[in-house]
Write a protein that holds these residues in place. Structure first.
Motif, mmCIF file in Angstrom:
data_model
loop_
_atom_site.group_PDB
_atom_site.id
_atom_site.type_symbol
_atom_site.label_atom_id
_atom_site.label_comp_id
_atom_site.label_asym_id
_atom_site.label_seq_id
_atom_site.Cartn_x
_atom_site.Cartn_y
_atom_site.Cartn_z
ATOM 1 N N VAL A 17 -3.161 98.313 15.731
ATOM 2 C CA VAL A 17 -2.933 98.041 14.470
ATOM 3 C C VAL A 17 -3.516 96.479 14.186
ATOM 4 O O VAL A 17 -4.163 96.563 13.023
ATOM 5 C CB VAL A 17 -1.237 97.834 14.319
ATOM 6 C CG1 VAL A 17 -0.865 97.238 13.053
ATOM 7 C CG2 VAL A 17 -0.767 99.198 14.472
ATOM 8 N N LEU A 20 -7.274 97.094 13.454
ATOM 9 C CA LEU A 20 -7.395 97.708 12.167
ATOM 10 C C LEU A 20 -7.275 96.754 11.145
ATOM 11 O O LEU A 20 -8.322 96.683 10.283
ATOM 12 C CB LEU A 20 -6.269 98.718 11.860
ATOM 13 C CG LEU A 20 -6.324 99.552 10.637
ATOM 14 C CD1 LEU A 20 -7.546 100.050 10.344
ATOM 15 C CD2 LEU A 20 -5.021 100.485 10.385
ATOM 16 N N LYS A 42 -6.468 103.512 6.279
ATOM 17 C CA LYS A 42 -5.885 103.676 7.452
ATOM 18 C C LYS A 42 -4.608 102.918 7.757
ATOM 19 O O LYS A 42 -3.514 103.534 8.135
ATOM 20 C CB LYS A 42 -6.785 103.357 8.692
ATOM 21 C CG LYS A 42 -8.062 104.333 8.815
ATOM 22 C CD LYS A 42 -8.982 103.729 9.874
ATOM 23 C CE LYS A 42 -10.131 104.763 10.128
ATOM 24 N NZ LYS A 42 -11.125 104.260 10.962
ATOM 25 N N VAL A 43 -4.545 101.690 6.996
ATOM 26 C CA VAL A 43 -3.221 100.933 7.180
ATOM 27 C C VAL A 43 -2.233 101.659 6.191
ATOM 28 O O VAL A 43 -1.106 101.761 6.330
ATOM 29 C CB VAL A 43 -3.714 99.451 6.269
ATOM 30 C CG1 VAL A 43 -2.366 98.820 5.933
ATOM 31 C CG2 VAL A 43 -4.414 98.753 7.278
ATOM 32 N N SER A 46 -0.739 104.482 8.029
ATOM 33 C CA SER A 46 -0.055 103.917 9.451
ATOM 34 C C SER A 46 1.457 104.099 9.452
ATOM 35 O O SER A 46 1.964 103.434 8.555
ATOM 36 C CB SER A 46 -0.338 102.645 9.804
ATOM 37 O OG SER A 46 0.156 102.136 10.971
ATOM 38 N N GLU A 48 3.006 102.805 12.199
ATOM 39 C CA GLU A 48 3.323 101.918 12.974
ATOM 40 C C GLU A 48 3.637 100.525 12.060
ATOM 41 O O GLU A 48 4.361 99.642 12.564
ATOM 42 C CB GLU A 48 2.403 101.330 14.008
ATOM 43 C CG GLU A 48 1.805 102.522 14.863
ATOM 44 C CD GLU A 48 0.929 102.022 15.920
ATOM 45 O OE1 GLU A 48 1.015 101.111 16.468
ATOM 46 O OE2 GLU A 48 -0.073 102.969 16.071
ATOM 47 N N LYS A 54 2.153 96.442 5.522
ATOM 48 C CA LYS A 54 1.220 97.406 4.880
ATOM 49 C C LYS A 54 0.698 96.403 3.735
ATOM 50 O O LYS A 54 -0.600 96.283 3.370
ATOM 51 C CB LYS A 54 1.647 98.486 4.557
ATOM 52 C CG LYS A 54 1.832 99.655 5.527
ATOM 53 C CD LYS A 54 1.932 101.185 5.102
ATOM 54 C CE LYS A 54 2.331 101.898 6.173
ATOM 55 N NZ LYS A 54 2.625 103.284 5.660
#
Length: 111
Positions: A17, A20, A42-43, A46, A48, A54
């Motif tokens: 993470v 990223l 992608k964020v 996510s 996670e 975010k």
């Protein structure tokens, strides 16, 4: 150059993470718009990351791209209780922007 070196150094980051988010920011600063925008996607997807995380990450990447409108739009979504001003340093270049001062006031800090 230095951005390529920074991207190489990211390989040492253990957390996918963090890799990223930092990778998206470095790509943005390096002018690699496509890669930075892919990082934002992608964020967004996510599982996670919490919403405040975010929003923070996406605001950082947009600021790196020089898109302060989108950066502030995302930063303004962050609940002030989750706002750590030292980690909002990516907005420092926009200190004269009224949105920056409004963000500080929301966080309980007078500009």
């Amino acid at each position: 150059g230095l951005f390529d070196q920074a991207l190489e150094e990211l390989e040492l980051v253990k957390s996918p993470v963090n890799k990223l988010i930092l990778g998206g920011y470095v790509h943005a600063l390096a002018g690699h718009t496509t890669e930075a925008l892919k990082s934002i996607e992608k964020v967004e997807s996510s599982a996670e990351l919490s919403m405040p995380e975010k929003d923070w990450a996406i605001a950082r990447i947009y600021a790196g791209l020089g898109n302060l409108d989108e950066a502030f739009k995302r930063a303004e979504r962050i609940d002030p209780q989750f706002m750590i001003l030292e980690e909002m340093d990516f907005l420092d270049p926009s200190r004269k922007d009224p949105r920056y001062r409004a963000m500080l006031r929301r966080a309980g800090v007078e500009p």
